[in-house]
Design a protein around this motif. Structure first.
Motif, PDB file in Angstrom:
ATOM      1  N   PRO A   1       0.798  -1.234   0.000  1.00 33.29           N
ATOM      2  CA  PRO A   1       0.000   0.000   0.000  1.00 33.29           C
ATOM      3  C   PRO A   1       0.828   1.280   0.000  1.00 33.29           C
ATOM      4  CG  PRO A   1       0.146  -0.859   2.206  1.00 33.29           C
ATOM      5  CD  PRO A   1       0.838  -1.865   1.305  1.00 33.29           C
ATOM      6  N   ILE A   2       2.135   1.168  -0.156  1.00 36.80           N
ATOM      7  CA  ILE A   2       2.985   2.358  -0.035  1.00 36.80           C
ATOM      8  C   ILE A   2       2.578   3.454  -1.019  1.00 36.80           C
ATOM      9  CG2 ILE A   2       5.362   3.196  -0.170  1.00 36.80           C
ATOM     10  CD1 ILE A   2       4.632   1.367   2.275  1.00 36.80           C
ATOM     11  N   SER A   3       2.324   3.087  -2.276  1.00 39.19           N
ATOM     12  CA  SER A   3       1.933   4.105  -3.260  1.00 39.19           C
ATOM     13  C   SER A   3       0.637   4.793  -2.858  1.00 39.19           C
ATOM     14  CB  SER A   3       1.783   3.470  -4.632  1.00 39.19           C
ATOM     15  OG  SER A   3       3.021   2.953  -5.065  1.00 39.19           O
ATOM     16  N   THR A   4      -0.301   4.036  -2.349  1.00 39.38           N
ATOM     17  CA  THR A   4      -1.573   4.613  -1.898  1.00 39.38           C
ATOM     18  C   THR A   4      -1.338   5.587  -0.749  1.00 39.38           C
ATOM     19  OG1 THR A   4      -2.750   2.613  -2.535  1.00 39.38           O
ATOM     20  CG2 THR A   4      -3.862   4.067  -0.977  1.00 39.38           C
ATOM     21  N   VAL A   5      -0.526   5.171   0.202  1.00 38.07           N
ATOM     22  CA  VAL A   5      -0.242   6.020   1.367  1.00 38.07           C
ATOM     23  C   VAL A   5       0.489   7.282   0.930  1.00 38.07           C
ATOM     24  CG1 VAL A   5       1.048   6.146   3.543  1.00 38.07           C
ATOM     25  CG2 VAL A   5      -0.249   4.085   2.971  1.00 38.07           C
ATOM     26  N   LYS A   6       1.454   7.146   0.025  1.00 37.28           N
ATOM     27  CA  LYS A   6       2.168   8.331  -0.475  1.00 37.28           C
ATOM     28  C   LYS A   6       1.185   9.295  -1.154  1.00 37.28           C
ATOM     29  CE  LYS A   6       6.569   7.117   0.201  1.00 37.28           C
ATOM     30  NZ  LYS A   6       7.443   7.786   1.096  1.00 37.28           N
ATOM     31  N   GLY A   7       0.170   8.762  -1.812  1.00 35.06           N
ATOM     32  CA  GLY A   7      -0.839   9.599  -2.454  1.00 35.06           C
ATOM     33  C   GLY A   7      -1.621  10.437  -1.459  1.00 35.06           C
ATOM     34  N   TRP A   8      -1.782   9.960  -0.242  1.00 38.70           N
ATOM     35  CA  TRP A   8      -2.516  10.703   0.776  1.00 38.70           C
ATOM     36  C   TRP A   8      -1.839  12.033   1.087  1.00 38.70           C
ATOM     37  CZ3 TRP A   8      -3.006   6.159   4.786  1.00 38.70           C
ATOM     38  CH2 TRP A   8      -3.874   5.185   4.272  1.00 38.70           C
ATOM     39  N   ILE A   9      -0.516  12.086   0.953  1.00 38.92           N
ATOM     40  CA  ILE A   9       0.202  13.306   1.320  1.00 38.92           C
ATOM     41  C   ILE A   9       0.728  14.072   0.103  1.00 38.92           C
ATOM     42  CG2 ILE A   9       0.840  12.464   3.609  1.00 38.92           C
ATOM     43  CD1 ILE A   9       3.641  11.894   2.405  1.00 38.92           C
ATOM     44  N   ALA A  10       0.473  13.556  -1.086  1.00 39.11           N
ATOM     45  CA  ALA A  10       0.959  14.219  -2.307  1.00 39.11           C
ATOM     46  C   ALA A  10       0.422  15.646  -2.373  1.00 39.11           C
ATOM     47  CB  ALA A  10       0.532  13.431  -3.538  1.00 39.11           C
ATOM     48  N   GLY A  11       1.302  16.585  -2.645  1.00 39.59           N
ATOM     49  CA  GLY A  11       0.903  17.982  -2.775  1.00 39.59           C
ATOM     50  C   GLY A  11       0.788  18.726  -1.462  1.00 39.59           C
ATOM     51  N   ARG A  12       0.927  18.033  -0.344  1.00 39.24           N
ATOM     52  CA  ARG A  12       0.857  18.710   0.957  1.00 39.24           C
ATOM     53  C   ARG A  12       2.245  19.149   1.374  1.00 39.24           C
ATOM     54  NH1 ARG A  12      -2.262  15.212   5.201  1.00 39.24           N
ATOM     55  NH2 ARG A  12      -1.948  17.120   6.343  1.00 39.24           N
ATOM     56  N   THR A  13       2.326  20.172   2.167  1.00 37.04           N
ATOM     57  CA  THR A  13       3.600  20.633   2.705  1.00 37.04           C
ATOM     58  C   THR A  13       3.554  20.529   4.224  1.00 37.04           C
ATOM     59  OG1 THR A  13       2.832  22.921   2.710  1.00 37.04           O
ATOM     60  CG2 THR A  13       4.079  22.193   0.781  1.00 37.04           C
ATOM     61  N   PHE A  14       4.718  20.378   4.796  1.00 37.19           N
ATOM     62  CA  PHE A  14       4.818  20.218   6.245  1.00 37.19           C
ATOM     63  C   PHE A  14       5.854  21.210   6.763  1.00 37.19           C
ATOM     64  CE2 PHE A  14       3.334  16.343   4.378  1.00 37.19           C
ATOM     65  CZ  PHE A  14       2.274  15.994   5.190  1.00 37.19           C
ATOM     66  N   THR A  15       5.531  21.873   7.846  1.00 37.21           N
ATOM     67  CA  THR A  15       6.416  22.897   8.400  1.00 37.21           C
ATOM     68  C   THR A  15       7.545  22.259   9.195  1.00 37.21           C
ATOM     69  OG1 THR A  15       5.187  23.098  10.466  1.00 37.21           O
ATOM     70  CG2 THR A  15       4.441  24.464   8.602  1.00 37.21           C
ATOM     71  N   SER A  16       8.581  23.038   9.443  1.00 39.44           N
ATOM     72  CA  SER A  16       9.686  22.519  10.253  1.00 39.44           C
ATOM     73  C   SER A  16       9.255  22.297  11.701  1.00 39.44           C
ATOM     74  CB  SER A  16      10.883  23.473  10.198  1.00 39.44           C
ATOM     75  OG  SER A  16      10.505  24.753  10.665  1.00 39.44           O
ATOM     76  N   GLU A  17       8.203  23.002  12.129  1.00 31.99           N
ATOM     77  CA  GLU A  17       7.691  22.791  13.484  1.00 31.99           C
ATOM     78  C   GLU A  17       6.938  21.465  13.601  1.00 31.99           C
ATOM     79  OE1 GLU A  17       6.886  25.814  11.847  1.00 31.99           O
ATOM     80  OE2 GLU A  17       8.647  26.772  12.703  1.00 31.99           O
TER      81      GLU A  17
END
Length: 95
Positions: A14-30
């Motif tokens: 399911p790795i590709s599916t899981v990676k798709g969940w966060i595609a296009g999102r950004t995460f802060t250093s905090e």
């Protein structure tokens, strides 16, 4: 082409599916995203690690096989641990 039914029964990772969940999102250093989904990193190693390994490759003691009987300091440390364990067993037997 025929495939072994055991092979076709293996679920797709399911790795590709899981990676798709966060595609296009950004995460802060905090609140960074720490990818713990699988031991298949999709990012390069840290430059500090690469530099450290590059330095170690040139060290003869690191780039060669150890002696067949093992490293003297490791053998001594293990022997010392065994001695302590034997003493503990003897103390426990005596009560």
């Amino acid at each position: 082409m025929q495939f072994n039914p055991d092979l076709t029964a293996v679920p797709f990772p399911p790795i590709s599916t899981v990676k798709g969940w966060i595609a296009g999102r950004t995460f802060t250093s905090e609140r960074p995203l720490v990818d713990l989904c699988q031991a298949v990193p999709d990012f390069p190693p840290a430059p500090e690690l690469v530099a450290h390994l590059r330095d170690l490759v040139g060290v003869p003691e690191v780039a060669r096989y150890t002696p067949d009987e093992g490293l003297a300091e490791v053998r001594t440390a293990v022997a010392d641990m065994v001695k302590v364990a034997e003493r503990l067993v003897e103390v426990m037997r005596r009560g």
